[in-house]
Design a protein around this motif. Structure first.
Motif, short mmCIF file in Angstrom:
data_model
loop_
_atom_site.label_atom_id
_atom_site.label_comp_id
_atom_site.label_asym_id
_atom_site.label_seq_id
_atom_site.Cartn_x
_atom_site.Cartn_y
_atom_site.Cartn_z
N VAL A 1 9.03 2.67 -8.59
CA VAL A 1 8.88 2.08 -7.26
C VAL A 1 8.82 0.57 -7.41
O VAL A 1 7.99 0.04 -8.16
CB VAL A 1 7.62 2.59 -6.54
CG1 VAL A 1 7.52 1.97 -5.14
CG2 VAL A 1 7.63 4.12 -6.45
N PHE A 2 9.71 -0.12 -6.71
CA PHE A 2 9.73 -1.58 -6.68
C PHE A 2 9.34 -2.02 -5.28
O PHE A 2 9.84 -1.48 -4.30
CB PHE A 2 11.13 -2.11 -7.02
CG PHE A 2 11.59 -1.76 -8.41
CD1 PHE A 2 12.12 -0.51 -8.68
CD2 PHE A 2 11.49 -2.68 -9.44
CE1 PHE A 2 12.55 -0.17 -9.97
CE2 PHE A 2 11.91 -2.36 -10.73
CZ PHE A 2 12.44 -1.11 -10.99
N VAL A 3 8.45 -2.99 -5.20
CA VAL A 3 8.07 -3.51 -3.88
C VAL A 3 8.15 -5.03 -3.91
O VAL A 3 7.73 -5.67 -4.86
CB VAL A 3 6.65 -3.01 -3.47
CG1 VAL A 3 5.62 -3.30 -4.53
CG2 VAL A 3 6.23 -3.61 -2.13
N LEU A 4 8.75 -5.56 -2.85
CA LEU A 4 8.85 -7.02 -2.70
C LEU A 4 7.94 -7.44 -1.56
O LEU A 4 8.12 -6.99 -0.41
CB LEU A 4 10.29 -7.43 -2.41
CG LEU A 4 10.53 -8.93 -2.22
CD1 LEU A 4 10.18 -9.72 -3.48
CD2 LEU A 4 11.99 -9.19 -1.84
N THR A 5 6.96 -8.25 -1.89
CA THR A 5 6.01 -8.70 -0.87
C THR A 5 6.12 -10.21 -0.70
O THR A 5 6.43 -10.92 -1.65
CB THR A 5 4.57 -8.28 -1.27
OG1 THR A 5 3.64 -8.87 -0.36
CG2 THR A 5 4.21 -8.74 -2.66
N ASN B 1 2.17 2.88 -14.03
CA ASN B 1 3.16 2.18 -14.86
C ASN B 1 4.58 2.38 -14.32
O ASN B 1 5.53 1.89 -14.91
CB ASN B 1 3.06 2.62 -16.33
CG ASN B 1 3.30 4.10 -16.50
OD1 ASN B 1 3.36 4.84 -15.51
ND2 ASN B 1 3.42 4.54 -17.72
N ASN B 2 4.71 3.10 -13.21
CA ASN B 2 6.01 3.25 -12.54
C ASN B 2 6.13 2.32 -11.33
O ASN B 2 7.04 2.47 -10.51
CB ASN B 2 6.22 4.71 -12.11
CG ASN B 2 5.11 5.22 -11.19
OD1 ASN B 2 4.06 4.58 -11.06
ND2 ASN B 2 5.34 6.35 -10.55
N LEU B 3 5.21 1.37 -11.23
CA LEU B 3 5.19 0.46 -10.08
C LEU B 3 5.46 -0.98 -10.53
O LEU B 3 4.82 -1.47 -11.46
CB LEU B 3 3.81 0.52 -9.40
CG LEU B 3 3.58 -0.44 -8.23
CD1 LEU B 3 4.46 -0.07 -7.03
CD2 LEU B 3 2.10 -0.43 -7.82
N VAL B 4 6.43 -1.61 -9.88
CA VAL B 4 6.72 -3.02 -10.14
C VAL B 4 6.56 -3.79 -8.82
O VAL B 4 7.23 -3.46 -7.83
CB VAL B 4 8.14 -3.23 -10.70
CG1 VAL B 4 8.45 -4.72 -10.82
CG2 VAL B 4 8.29 -2.54 -12.05
N ALA C 1 0.84 -1.21 0.00
CA ALA C 1 0.00 0.00 0.00
C ALA C 1 0.87 1.26 0.00
O ALA C 1 0.57 2.24 -0.69
CB ALA C 1 -0.93 -0.02 1.21
N MET C 2 1.97 1.23 0.76
CA MET C 2 2.88 2.38 0.77
C MET C 2 3.50 2.58 -0.60
O MET C 2 3.65 3.71 -1.08
CB MET C 2 3.98 2.19 1.81
CG MET C 2 3.52 2.46 3.22
SD MET C 2 4.92 2.45 4.36
CE MET C 2 4.86 0.77 4.89
N ALA C 3 3.87 1.50 -1.25
CA ALA C 3 4.49 1.60 -2.58
C ALA C 3 3.51 2.19 -3.59
O ALA C 3 3.90 3.00 -4.45
CB ALA C 3 4.96 0.22 -3.03
N VAL C 4 2.25 1.81 -3.49
CA VAL C 4 1.24 2.38 -4.39
C VAL C 4 1.14 3.89 -4.17
O VAL C 4 1.10 4.67 -5.12
CB VAL C 4 -0.13 1.68 -4.17
CG1 VAL C 4 -1.25 2.45 -4.86
CG2 VAL C 4 -0.07 0.26 -4.69
#
Ligand SMILES: [Mg+2]
Length: 278
Positions: A146-150, A173-176, A128-131
């Motif tokens: 922004v890259f997020v590993l969950t 489109n800047n979120l992976v 949620a923070m990454a979004v």
């Protein structure tokens, strides 16, 4: 500043070194989560040393950097090792892990530690923070990604699915998003605790570009990340991983979710990672 693009063998060597760092750090403080750190080791190595993340150790708060959020915060010794080897954190701090007043706490703290972009630990919230970060960067017309590993266990949290709805709505489109799909959580096999079957179909129903990769193969990881960065919307990689990957007696043994090696296990683990007992 773009990181140096390493060859596959260089990346495998770095991943082994980071796993060795983590074993030493956890052994020193007699606490920590080796299993979760090891399943994500190759993904984090690819991000920091495979030419993916644009970051600058000399300017950890540089506003045009890419962001990385480790939503599965308990895997942070691996992230600390990467930040140490990248030059964000002095090497001598490694044995302060989990010590009072240390910058290297048991979960990442963005207020304390250079290179940490989000304080995480409550599971599900990192995504949620990454979004939110990705949306804000787009509002500011920044090129940063922004890259997020969950973890996969934390997908049981409802906030994850609210965040994914927002990611799709705002076409981030800047979120992976990378899911460390080791099929296990602290209580055991995910399917036995509370199944979250058909992951790919769920993500696709949320209008996410979705691809499955081998989370321990650098060609696959880097190929997947390049694909995700180029997607015209929020992209998600399901990385198939093995909890405890890298030390044979830890692999697929859920007791290593949070456990400290005996002296014999420590020596064996170090030998498998190519290191000598300190
Ligand atoms: Mg898991």
């Amino acid at each position: 500043m773009k990181g140096k693009k390493w060859e596959k063998q260089d990346l495998e060597d770095m991943a082994r070194l980071l796993r060795k760092d983590v074993l030493e750090m956890i052994m020193n403080v007699s606490d920590g989560h080796p299993g979760a750190a090891y399943s994500s080791a190759d993904i984090i190595t690819a991000l920091y040393f495979g030419g993916i993340l644009t970051v600058d150790p000399e300017r950890p708060d540089w506003e045009d950097r890419d962001r990385f959020v480790l939503s599965k915060g308990h895997a942070c010794p691996l992230l600390y090792a990467a930040l140490m080897r990248k030059g964000f954190i002095p090497e001598e701090e490694r044995f302060t892990l989990r010590k009072i007043n240390s910058r290297l706490q048991g979960h990442p703290d963005m207020a304390k530690t250079p290179g940490i972009d989000a304080t995480t630990g409550p599971l599900g919230n990192g995504l949620a923070m990454a979004v939110g970060m990705a949306w804000a960067l787009k509002q500011q017309k920044k090129d940063s990604r922004v890259f997020v590993l969950t973890g996969d266990g934390e997908l049981q949290e409802g906030v994850v699915w609210e965040a994914l709805q927002a990611a799709a709505k705002y076409r981030l489109n800047n979120l992976v998003i990378i899911v460390d799909n080791n099929r296990r959580q602290s209580g055991g096999l995910i399917d036995e605790v509370s199944g979250i079957m058909s992951l790919r179909e769920k993500f696709q129903a949320f209008r996410l570009e979705t691809k499955e990769i081998d989370g321990h193969d650098f060609d696959d990881i880097l190929g997947g990340l390049d694909w995700a960065v180029a997607c015209n919307g929020p992209a998600l990689l399901i990385a198939h991983t093995v909890k405890g990957k890298g030390i044979d007696f830890m692999e697929e043994d859920n007791s290593w979710h949070k456990r400290v090696p005996t002296a014999e296990e420590y020596a064996s683990g170090l030998a498998q990672l190519g290191g000598a007992v300190l």
